[in-house]
Design a protein around this motif. Structure first.
Motif, short mmCIF file in Angstrom:
data_model
loop_
_atom_site.label_atom_id
_atom_site.label_comp_id
_atom_site.label_asym_id
_atom_site.label_seq_id
_atom_site.Cartn_x
_atom_site.Cartn_y
_atom_site.Cartn_z
N THR A 52 0.83 -1.21 0.00
CA THR A 52 0.00 0.00 0.00
C THR A 52 0.86 1.26 0.00
N LYS A 53 1.88 1.27 0.85
CA LYS A 53 2.76 2.44 0.96
C LYS A 53 3.52 2.69 -0.34
N ASN A 54 4.04 1.63 -0.93
CA ASN A 54 4.83 1.79 -2.15
C ASN A 54 3.98 2.08 -3.38
N LEU A 55 2.77 1.53 -3.42
CA LEU A 55 1.86 1.86 -4.52
C LEU A 55 1.50 3.34 -4.48
N ALA A 56 1.36 3.90 -3.29
CA ALA A 56 1.06 5.32 -3.17
C ALA A 56 2.19 6.17 -3.75
N ILE A 57 3.43 5.74 -3.54
CA ILE A 57 4.57 6.45 -4.10
C ILE A 57 4.55 6.37 -5.63
N ALA A 58 4.38 5.15 -6.14
CA ALA A 58 4.38 4.96 -7.60
C ALA A 58 3.24 5.72 -8.25
N LYS A 59 2.07 5.69 -7.64
CA LYS A 59 0.87 6.30 -8.22
C LYS A 59 0.99 7.81 -8.35
N THR A 60 1.81 8.42 -7.49
CA THR A 60 1.98 9.88 -7.53
C THR A 60 2.39 10.36 -8.91
N ILE A 61 3.20 9.57 -9.61
CA ILE A 61 3.72 10.01 -10.92
C ILE A 61 2.62 10.09 -11.97
N PRO A 62 1.95 8.96 -12.32
CA PRO A 62 0.92 9.06 -13.37
C PRO A 62 -0.35 9.79 -12.94
N PHE A 63 -0.60 9.90 -11.63
CA PHE A 63 -1.82 10.54 -11.15
C PHE A 63 -1.67 12.05 -11.04
N ALA A 64 -0.46 12.55 -11.26
CA ALA A 64 -0.21 13.99 -11.15
C ALA A 64 -0.99 14.77 -12.20
N GLU A 65 -1.09 16.08 -12.01
CA GLU A 65 -1.82 16.94 -12.94
C GLU A 65 -1.20 16.83 -14.34
N THR A 66 -1.97 16.27 -15.26
CA THR A 66 -1.45 16.05 -16.61
C THR A 66 -1.22 17.37 -17.33
N ASN A 67 -0.09 17.40 -18.06
CA ASN A 67 0.33 18.55 -18.86
C ASN A 67 0.63 19.78 -18.01
N THR A 68 0.73 19.57 -16.68
CA THR A 68 1.16 20.63 -15.77
C THR A 68 2.34 20.12 -14.97
N LYS A 69 2.07 19.21 -14.03
CA LYS A 69 3.15 18.60 -13.27
C LYS A 69 3.69 17.34 -13.96
N LEU A 70 2.88 16.74 -14.80
CA LEU A 70 3.30 15.57 -15.58
C LEU A 70 3.24 15.94 -17.05
N LYS A 71 4.41 15.92 -17.69
CA LYS A 71 4.48 16.34 -19.09
C LYS A 71 5.16 15.27 -19.95
N LYS A 72 4.81 15.31 -21.22
CA LYS A 72 5.32 14.34 -22.19
C LYS A 72 6.53 14.94 -22.91
N TYR A 73 7.63 14.18 -22.92
CA TYR A 73 8.86 14.63 -23.58
C TYR A 73 9.22 13.66 -24.69
N ILE A 191 7.47 18.57 -9.26
CA ILE A 191 6.61 19.53 -8.54
C ILE A 191 6.90 20.95 -9.00
N THR A 192 8.03 21.15 -9.69
CA THR A 192 8.35 22.45 -10.28
C THR A 192 8.86 22.24 -11.70
N GLU A 193 8.81 23.31 -12.49
CA GLU A 193 9.32 23.23 -13.85
C GLU A 193 10.81 22.91 -13.86
N LYS A 194 11.54 23.44 -12.88
CA LYS A 194 12.98 23.19 -12.79
C LYS A 194 13.27 21.70 -12.63
N LYS A 195 12.48 21.03 -11.80
CA LYS A 195 12.70 19.61 -11.58
C LYS A 195 12.37 18.80 -12.84
N ARG A 196 11.34 19.21 -13.58
CA ARG A 196 11.01 18.52 -14.83
C ARG A 196 12.11 18.73 -15.85
N GLU A 197 12.63 19.94 -15.94
CA GLU A 197 13.69 20.22 -16.90
C GLU A 197 14.96 19.45 -16.54
#
Length: 205
Positions: A52-73, A191-197
């Motif tokens: 349960t704990k580890n699924l919550a960590i993994a889920k954070t990535i695809p469940f994030a705000e699409t095209n805002t915090k989660l972007k396609k490169y 969580i920030t544009e800097k981290k995505r870049e």
């Protein structure tokens, strides 16, 4: 652009009862940026609470705000050559994280290229999603349409001794586009544009 429904299709299965995750591997990094231990285990061998704990960590990535915090490169053809990060991720996907030498290479690359001044963890998950076919009205038909093996990487600050908090950056590889694996793209979370870049530059190595 990322289709939100594609991401929700993946995250709906990220529960202890429905998950098809096969493996979880990771390492810990101290405040000086030095390696501080690793693990690599069959996901099904985790206790219910650990799943349960580890699924919550993994889920954070695809469940994030699409095209805002989660972007396609896009991963350019010149960045898919021998010795590239793309080739490493492909190899890790194909071996289902079972090659410790490849895992160590991934950890080293992340540690060398990500700037974090506090202790953190790098968690990597492998999943095999058997994509069900759907009719034109989106009703599930039941039979398999495609197997989608993929990785989720989550970079998490530590909130206790070897205890990861919520991810601040990470990625899903390959991208999940139109309900299919997309080897020429990666979905990057930050969580920030800097981290995505920062991760975007790492993927182009």
């Amino acid at each position: 652009m990322i289709n939100r429904e594609d991401m929700l299709e993946l995250t709906r299965r990220m529960t202890p009862a429905r998950t098809s995750f096969t493996r979880i591997a990771g390492c810990y990094v101290d405040a000086d940026g030095d390696f501080d231990g690793s693990f690599n285990i069959n996901f099904l061998k985790l206790s219910a609470s650990e799943k349960t704990k580890n699924l919550a960590i993994a889920k954070t990535i695809p469940f994030a705000e699409t095209n805002t915090k989660l972007k396609k490169y896009e991963i350019q053809p010149e960045n898919q050559k021998t010795g590239s990060m793309w080739q490493l991720l492909m190899a890790l996907r194909d071996c289902e994280l079972k090659n410790d030498a490849l895992m160590d290479t991934l950890y080293d690359i992340i540690m060398e290229n990500i700037r974090i001044t506090t202790p953190y963890a790098i968690y990597v998950f492998h999943d095999n999603y058997d994509i069900p076919a759907k009719a034109t009205d989106k009703e599930r038909l039941g039979e398999s349409e495609e197997m989608f093996p993929y990785l989720i990487c989550a970079i998490c600050p530590l909130v206790g001794e070897y205890e990861p908090g919520s991810p601040t950056s990470g990625f899903l590889f390959p991208a999940f586009t139109d309900r299919s694996g997309d080897l020429n793209h990666i979905n990057i979370y930050g969580i920030t544009e800097k981290k995505r870049e920062e991760l975007g530059r790492l993927i182009s190595l």
